[in-house]
Design a protein around this motif. Structure first.
Motif, PDB file in Angstrom:
ATOM      1  N   LYS A 433      53.909  57.614  71.160  1.00 43.13           N
ATOM      2  CA  LYS A 433      53.110  56.422  71.469  1.00 43.13           C
ATOM      3  C   LYS A 433      53.054  55.596  70.181  1.00 43.13           C
ATOM      4  O   LYS A 433      53.064  56.134  69.082  1.00 43.13           O
ATOM      5  CB  LYS A 433      51.704  56.805  71.930  1.00 43.13           C
ATOM      6  N   THR A 434      52.974  54.279  70.345  1.00 47.69           N
ATOM      7  CA  THR A 434      53.119  53.430  69.166  1.00 47.69           C
ATOM      8  C   THR A 434      51.771  52.987  68.600  1.00 47.69           C
ATOM      9  O   THR A 434      50.802  52.822  69.333  1.00 47.69           O
ATOM     10  CB  THR A 434      53.955  52.182  69.508  1.00 47.69           C
TER      11      THR A 434
ATOM     12  N   GLU B  52      44.660  42.500  85.845  1.00 48.82           N
ATOM     13  CA  GLU B  52      45.037  43.836  85.403  1.00 48.82           C
ATOM     14  C   GLU B  52      46.101  43.689  84.344  1.00 48.82           C
ATOM     15  O   GLU B  52      46.727  42.642  84.222  1.00 48.82           O
ATOM     16  CB  GLU B  52      45.675  44.615  86.557  1.00 48.82           C
ATOM     17  N   LEU B  54      49.460  45.830  83.474  1.00 47.45           N
ATOM     18  CA  LEU B  54      50.275  46.989  83.860  1.00 47.45           C
ATOM     19  C   LEU B  54      50.757  47.758  82.645  1.00 47.45           C
ATOM     20  O   LEU B  54      51.227  48.886  82.762  1.00 47.45           O
ATOM     21  CB  LEU B  54      51.466  46.527  84.710  1.00 47.45           C
ATOM     22  N   ASN B  55      50.669  47.145  81.472  1.00 44.34           N
ATOM     23  CA  ASN B  55      51.079  47.840  80.248  1.00 44.34           C
ATOM     24  C   ASN B  55      49.915  48.563  79.569  1.00 44.34           C
ATOM     25  O   ASN B  55      50.078  49.123  78.489  1.00 44.34           O
ATOM     26  CB  ASN B  55      51.742  46.854  79.288  1.00 44.34           C
ATOM     27  N   GLY B  92      51.819  52.216  79.579  1.00 51.75           N
ATOM     28  CA  GLY B  92      52.330  51.511  78.411  1.00 51.75           C
ATOM     29  C   GLY B  92      52.553  52.425  77.225  1.00 51.75           C
ATOM     30  O   GLY B  92      52.450  53.650  77.343  1.00 51.75           O
ATOM     31  N   GLN B  93      52.878  51.839  76.090  1.00 53.47           N
ATOM     32  CA  GLN B  93      53.318  52.609  74.938  1.00 53.47           C
ATOM     33  C   GLN B  93      52.277  52.721  73.839  1.00 53.47           C
ATOM     34  O   GLN B  93      52.473  53.420  72.859  1.00 53.47           O
ATOM     35  CB  GLN B  93      54.593  51.959  74.354  1.00 53.47           C
ATOM     36  N   LEU B  94      51.183  51.998  73.959  1.00 51.18           N
ATOM     37  CA  LEU B  94      50.204  51.941  72.880  1.00 51.18           C
ATOM     38  C   LEU B  94      49.402  53.238  72.768  1.00 51.18           C
ATOM     39  O   LEU B  94      48.866  53.736  73.750  1.00 51.18           O
ATOM     40  CB  LEU B  94      49.255  50.766  73.137  1.00 51.18           C
ATOM     41  N   ALA B  95      49.348  53.783  71.552  1.00 45.24           N
ATOM     42  CA  ALA B  95      48.636  55.031  71.312  1.00 45.24           C
ATOM     43  C   ALA B  95      47.131  54.817  71.416  1.00 45.24           C
ATOM     44  O   ALA B  95      46.618  53.772  71.028  1.00 45.24           O
ATOM     45  CB  ALA B  95      48.977  55.567  69.921  1.00 45.24           C
ATOM     46  N   MET B 140      42.854  46.666  67.028  1.00 43.79           N
ATOM     47  CA  MET B 140      43.818  47.098  68.047  1.00 43.79           C
ATOM     48  C   MET B 140      43.143  47.136  69.411  1.00 43.79           C
ATOM     49  O   MET B 140      43.421  48.007  70.242  1.00 43.79           O
ATOM     50  CB  MET B 140      44.389  48.474  67.698  1.00 43.79           C
ATOM     51  N   MET B 238      46.341  39.455  73.522  1.00 46.06           N
ATOM     52  CA  MET B 238      45.514  40.640  73.379  1.00 46.06           C
ATOM     53  C   MET B 238      44.101  40.192  72.984  1.00 46.06           C
ATOM     54  O   MET B 238      43.919  39.110  72.441  1.00 46.06           O
ATOM     55  CB  MET B 238      46.090  41.563  72.295  1.00 46.06           C
TER      56      MET B 238
END
Lengths: 516, 306
Positions: A433-434, B52, B54-55, B92-95, B140, B238
């Motif tokens: 995860k980024t 919404e 989706l990511n 999504g990819q966010l930690a 973030m 964001m």
């Protein structure tokens, strides 16, 4: 007990009042000193332009004589401004006094940040593409992503530079004195320049900037005009220019800019978005080589950012040179042990990041709604140049070298990205995860690294005393993408290397432009 | 504790004697306990537009907290809270992020009391401060665990109880300090060349009412947080810490004081956001256990028997 309450209340009141009055923020760009060059660069009209065939390619009419009644009227205009000057006007003079190239560069950085937001998807899962012909309709034009921004900064700076060369050329030709020399009753609110004031160097830069900004940010014309009017007013109030200095400069700047606008219209950037057939072909080519292709990890899948930006016409080399001398060799094959090792390294960063590494990742992220990595390097340059007492012409020349190298770094980087079409770490290992936003384009080579390698090389040439600092910053910017878990080490190392190469082309150009 | 944090994830709250109710610990009694809760949202307001992402999918915030309340006198209490927060995006990819968030500290004082009709009215004055406990990043959102602002708040409260029925109304002004980011420029509605972000202050109104006996508290609440300034998230952008985050929520709170162990109580909460701006349309629930200890000298010998 009453004492406890009393003391606690006092502490609370003190804390509250402290917080209430400590909200004032002093922003760095508001305290730049007025431009006061060590070298006047009076010969800047002889420097080698980027596009102009000669400094006199565009004419600048002869000025009216300082003894003429019209000129006296123009002096009186300044006096009437100065007679009842307000504190707001003084602030305006101080702001613009820091330099025209600097302030117009800042204005572009702001517009880039404003427009650096990707379009929202259509109901059917496709994405709309911003249109320059209809910039205010959603999605507003442009989406000022890093390649778009790199190109925008380059055209702005390049046009400002050639406009300065033309402007300084006519200053020497006509040699008309500044208003404060003609009439000693004119006060000067800025350091006195020994250069002839016709045409105004501020106005040539402004005229060129306005044209390029309107091309690149067509939805912000009112704002751009408003800033230009403000700039002219500041110059008049300051006593540095009469109106005819400004009008002549603005017209000359606009004429020069037209040449850059024409180049921009024909540099192939307009086609960089590509089309579904090209997108499919790029992927198929990668699969045919036996490699795992990049895929968009956004939902819905978004087409990769500007797949044909690598085909845009560069400033420092032709396309054959780029393919043969600038394009990096291939990344580790996705099936290789080397690739696995690099992927594992990024997984470790994603799992375990120190707070200083995380801070580096965020400091250099320059993602959504920011001025992008090229903008960050413009800011670094501007902060340093502001203390070096450059002339307006030298500012223009240095920013031009920086920004054409950044645009060409973007071109070289995007060429490699879509030539190799390498997948991202989070695609190859779903555990990753980024820590920062995942860019929507192939991994190899890192854009941040390429931009930073080029910028640091050019800045090290311009400010040799800070060379080591710039190189360290570039290294940090590069590493920040591994800390963010969005790039492999090869992406970063080869990105920096490619950036250095591009930067060196700009340095070579600098050696030959007559400004050293 | 509610007003200190209101992200896109609109923090849940779990209450015992807290900064938001009209209850007090008796002199030299100390109430402490852990709470745990979760809030989540799938839809959020981007400005006034509900959408919404989706990511991000469903964004969850889990909070574990230790809260304490000490009776300095019957009319003066001090309270604190130490939260540990964990966030996670469902897509999504966010930690996600985790860590100790903001330490909060309150003084709560019954400034005036009066019998009115069949009931009892208390005028309560509450002051509080909070400060980040770790170097988490506020930059973030929506996965940041907090806003990183040091805050101070002043609250006026009226609590009326007649028999077992009560109502409590409070209004709060929240002062919020500037926040420092890891980056040295940022864009709001214009470019800023500083790492410091000016945080708009915020107001908070809370109304709660219900049944209150020595054994049970059953109450419903409605509250509204308003950011006094700030700006809207632009389309598909964001969120940012100085956004105009507003939220109106409703919920319920239950407390049960056990009879099998003297001083032991259980609490449970649930709530949902019914209207908002630049915040998640979150739903939250949680629970906690509290234990009251008696530090008064006269009863010292009794303590072990509790």
């Amino acid at each position: 007990m009453k004492k406890i309450f009393l003391y606690s209340s006092l502490v609370a009141i003190a804390a509250i009042s402290l917080m209430a009055c400590s909200k004032q923020i002093n922003e760095v760009n508001m305290s730049y000193p007025a431009i006061d060059p060590v070298r006047t660069d009076a010969n800047a009209g002889t420097w080698k332009p980027l596009l102009l065939t000669s400094p006199s390619e565009f004419t600048c009419p002869a000025p009216i004589a300082t003894a003429s009644p019209d000129y006296v009227l123009q002096l009186n205009e300044i006096k009437s401004f100065q007679d009842d000057i307000t504190s707001e006007e003084k602030a305006l003079v101080k702001y613009w006094g820091a330099g025209a190239v600097l302030r117009w560069n800042e204005i572009m950085r702001e517009l880039v940040a404003k427009h650096n937001i990707p379009p929202y998807q259509n109901p059917d899962g496709t994405y709309p593409i911003p249109s320059a012909a209809n910039p205010l309709a959603y999605p507003t034009f442009p989406f000022a992503n890093p390649p778009y921004a790199a190109r925008a900064y380059a055209y702005l700076s390049a046009a400002q530079y050639d406009a300065c060369i033309a402007g300084y050329h006519y200053k020497s030709v006509y040699n008309r004195s500044a208003p404060f020399k003609v009439d000693t009753l004119i006060r000067t609110l800025l350091p006195k320049s020994s250069l002839p004031s016709y045409p105004s160097e501020d106005a040539v830069v402004m005229g060129a900037s306005v044209e390029l900004l309107k091309l690149l940010f067509p939805g912000d014309q009112d704002y751009i005009d408003q800033r230009a009017a403000e700039h002219k007013r500041a110059r008049l109030i300051s006593g540095a220019n009469v109106r005819s200095d400004l009008d002549a400069g603005e017209n000359l700047g606009k004429a020069v800019a037209a040449k850059f606008v024409a180049r921009a219209r024909g540099d192939r950037a307009g086609a960089a978005v590509g089309n579904p057939a090209i997108w499919a072909q790029t992927e198929a080519d990668c699969v045919a080589r036996g490699e795992i292709p990049w895929i968009s990890q956004e939902t819905p899948k978004r087409p990769g950012m500007l797949p044909l930006f690598g085909k845009v016409r560069a400033w420092l080399f032709d396309s054959a040179t780029m393919v043969n001398a600038v394009r990096p060799g291939p990344p580790p094959l996705t099936g290789s042990q080397e690739f696995k090792t690099e992927l594992e390294e990024i997984y470790r960063y994603s799992k375990n990041l120190s707070s200083s590494q995380r801070a580096i990742a965020h400091f250099w992220a320059d993602g959504l709604n920011t001025y992008t990595p090229p903008g960050h390097w413009n800011y670094i340059a501007a902060n340093d140049f502001a203390l070096l007492n450059f002339s307006e012409a030298r500012w223009a020349r240095n920013m031009a070298l920086l920004n054409i190298s950044l645009m060409d770094a973007g071109i070289a980087c995007w060429d490699a990205k879509y030539f190799y079409y390498n997948p991202r770490p989070s695609h190859m290992d779903s555990r990753i995860k980024t820590v920062t936003g995942l860019p929507n384009f192939p991994s190899y080579i890192s854009g941040h690294s390429t931009f930073s390698g080029a910028a640091a090389t050019v800045l090290a040439y311009i400010v040799p005393s800070k060379a080591a600092d710039y190189m360290a910053m570039a290294k940090d910017a590069s590493l920040s993408r591994m800390y963010g878990a969005i790039h492999y080490r090869s992406d970063c190392d080869k990105g920096l290397e490619t950036g250095y190469k591009v930067g060196n082309y700009a340095v070579t150009k600098g050696h030959l432009d007559g400004a050293e | 504790m509610i007003p200190l944090l209101l992200l896109l994830s609109a923090q849940q709250q779990v209450q015992a004697q807290t900064d938001i109710d009209g209850l007090f610990m008796e002199k030299n009694f100390f109430c402490i306990g852990p709470t745990i809760g979760q809030s989540s949202w799938k839809e959020y307001w981007e400005g006034t537009n509900k959408r919404e992402n989706l990511n991000l999918g469903r964004v969850r915030t889990t909070t574990a907290m230790v809260m304490g309340n000490y009776g300095v006198t019957d009319k003066l209490n001090i309270l604190f809270g130490v939260p540990y927060v964990k966030t996670k995006a469902g897509a999504g990819q966010l930690a996600g992020q985790k860590g100790f968030q903001d330490l909060s500290f309150f003084i709560k004082w019954i400034a005036a009391e009066k019998h009115i009709g069949k009931g009892h009215l208390k005028g309560i004055l509450i002051g509080g401060v909070s400060t980040p406990l770790s170097d988490y990043t506020p930059d973030m959102l929506p996965t940041s665990i907090g806003l990183k602002s040091k805050t101070a708040m002043l609250r006026l409260m009226a609590d009326y109880q007649a028999g077992n029925w009560f109502g409590t109304l409070s209004g709060t002004y929240n002062f919020r300090s500037n926040v420092e980011l890891d980056r040295n420029t940022y864009y709001t509605t214009q470019m800023h060349y500083t790492n410091e972000v000016r945080m708009p202050d915020a107001s908070y109104i809370n109304l709660r009412a219900g049944y209150r006996s020595t054994t049970w508290i059953l109450e419903a609440f409605a509250d509204q947080w308003k950011t006094l300034g700030g700006y809207d998230i632009t389309k598909n952008n964001m969120p940012f810490i100085s956004n105009k985050m507003n939220a109106t929520r409703v919920g319920v709170h239950i407390k049960y004081e056990t009879d099998f162990i003297n001083g032991l109580s259980f609490v449970a909460d649930a709530g949902t956001t019914v209207a908002g701006r630049n915040v998640g349309k979150s739903t939250n629930y949680g629970g906690g256990i509290f234990y009251i200890m008696d530090f008064s000298k006269k009863k010292k010998t009794d303590k072990s028997s509790k």
